[in-house]
Design an enzyme around this catalytic site. Sequence first.
Site, short mmCIF file in Angstrom:
data_model
loop_
_atom_site.label_atom_id
_atom_site.label_comp_id
_atom_site.label_asym_id
_atom_site.label_seq_id
_atom_site.Cartn_x
_atom_site.Cartn_y
_atom_site.Cartn_z
N SER A 21 4.47 -28.69 5.05
CA SER A 21 3.95 -27.55 5.79
C SER A 21 2.65 -27.89 6.51
O SER A 21 2.65 -28.71 7.41
CB SER A 21 3.80 -26.36 4.83
OG SER A 21 3.58 -25.17 5.53
N ASP A 81 13.88 -20.99 7.16
CA ASP A 81 12.43 -21.19 7.29
C ASP A 81 12.00 -20.84 8.72
O ASP A 81 12.62 -21.29 9.68
CB ASP A 81 12.10 -22.66 6.99
CG ASP A 81 10.61 -22.99 7.04
OD1 ASP A 81 9.79 -22.07 7.22
OD2 ASP A 81 10.28 -24.17 6.88
N HIS A 96 11.34 -22.40 2.98
CA HIS A 96 10.03 -23.02 3.01
C HIS A 96 9.42 -22.99 1.60
O HIS A 96 9.52 -22.01 0.89
CB HIS A 96 9.12 -22.24 3.97
CG HIS A 96 7.87 -22.95 4.33
ND1 HIS A 96 7.79 -23.81 5.41
CD2 HIS A 96 6.64 -22.95 3.77
CE1 HIS A 96 6.57 -24.28 5.50
NE2 HIS A 96 5.85 -23.79 4.51
#
Length: 356
Positions: A201, A295, A325
């Site tokens: 991320s 996601d 995610h």
Amino acid sequence: MGVLNQKLQQLSENGQGSAGRALDRLPNLVQNSLAKALGYPYDYPALDSFTKCLMAAQLKQGKSGFIGADVERSRQAFETQIRSITHKSTHVQRVEDIRLPLQSGSILARHYHPAPHKKLPMIVFYHGGGFVVGSIDTHDEVCRLIAVHAKAQVISVEYPLAPEVAPQQLIQSCEDALAWVYQNRRQFKILKNRIAVAGDSAGGNISAVLAQRTANANYAPQAQWLIYPAVDFKSRHPSFFAYKEGLVLTSSDIDHVTDYYVTRHQMALDDPLISPINGQFKKLAPAYVITAGHDVLHDEGKIYANKLRQHGSKVYYQDYEDQTHGFINLTLVSSKAKKNVIEMSKSFRKFWDKVS
């Protein structure tokens, strides 16, 4: 029916603790029934049924997303959540906290070495958390799994967080950490020309930015491992609208991250320091790019992988279609998440060996 009600009660009280591990052992059909019984309102038929239950339990408790208006509360909640699911950490032969004396300021890091008497590659890892939350503790189990199954050393970096620091400071600290590892490569017994950057991320964003910024430096990484990276703050792709609610990362989280990391520091959304999709792509390290099918960041990660390939970088791209995610943080409660991280770690090492 009594068993179902019991599981519902456990899940409502402790969505990601011991009940989570018990839930993981149930058949998919039962997990889907639990999610339905909890009133999960979103239509994600291909979403992993275990994840669906966790999301349903969180919504039942009034929880949504992980970054809110209160930064400190968000940080504490994330740390507490990870502690609550920590059961038995993966054994690594040597795990040591060290302090990196960088030009930009001293920072903490954690060094993992699965075979201390061997020369091994080094992965410099930057944790996720929207640049705002997260630490070397929240990603400890992930780094342990990577070290063991990629058969590599890992240094997990405790970089300074937004909004207290601006992107320039945050990235500089991360770059200085990479340079420091390179400068100390003999002390760490790192295999020659075998230093990679990796992260999930926000950490994927940092890794991508560093690969671009250091492309012509002697300490440039020889590989980059980007796990569902945030690479484009400006654009909104179809996956953003398809998966913006009812999952780990929500559109509200994106709004808060944009405020804390970008807007408050008067940065342009398309600045390559923020959005590496707008950066330079010449002579970049081989990239192993992972996306999660459910996601908001899925599409930008896939586009970034394609752009790297178009500009001549060697790329391995893999999409975990039924995951959302943040799945790498669920390895302590989800057998599938753990299996995925182990698979990724082995696959990354094979890819890295092949392109070295």
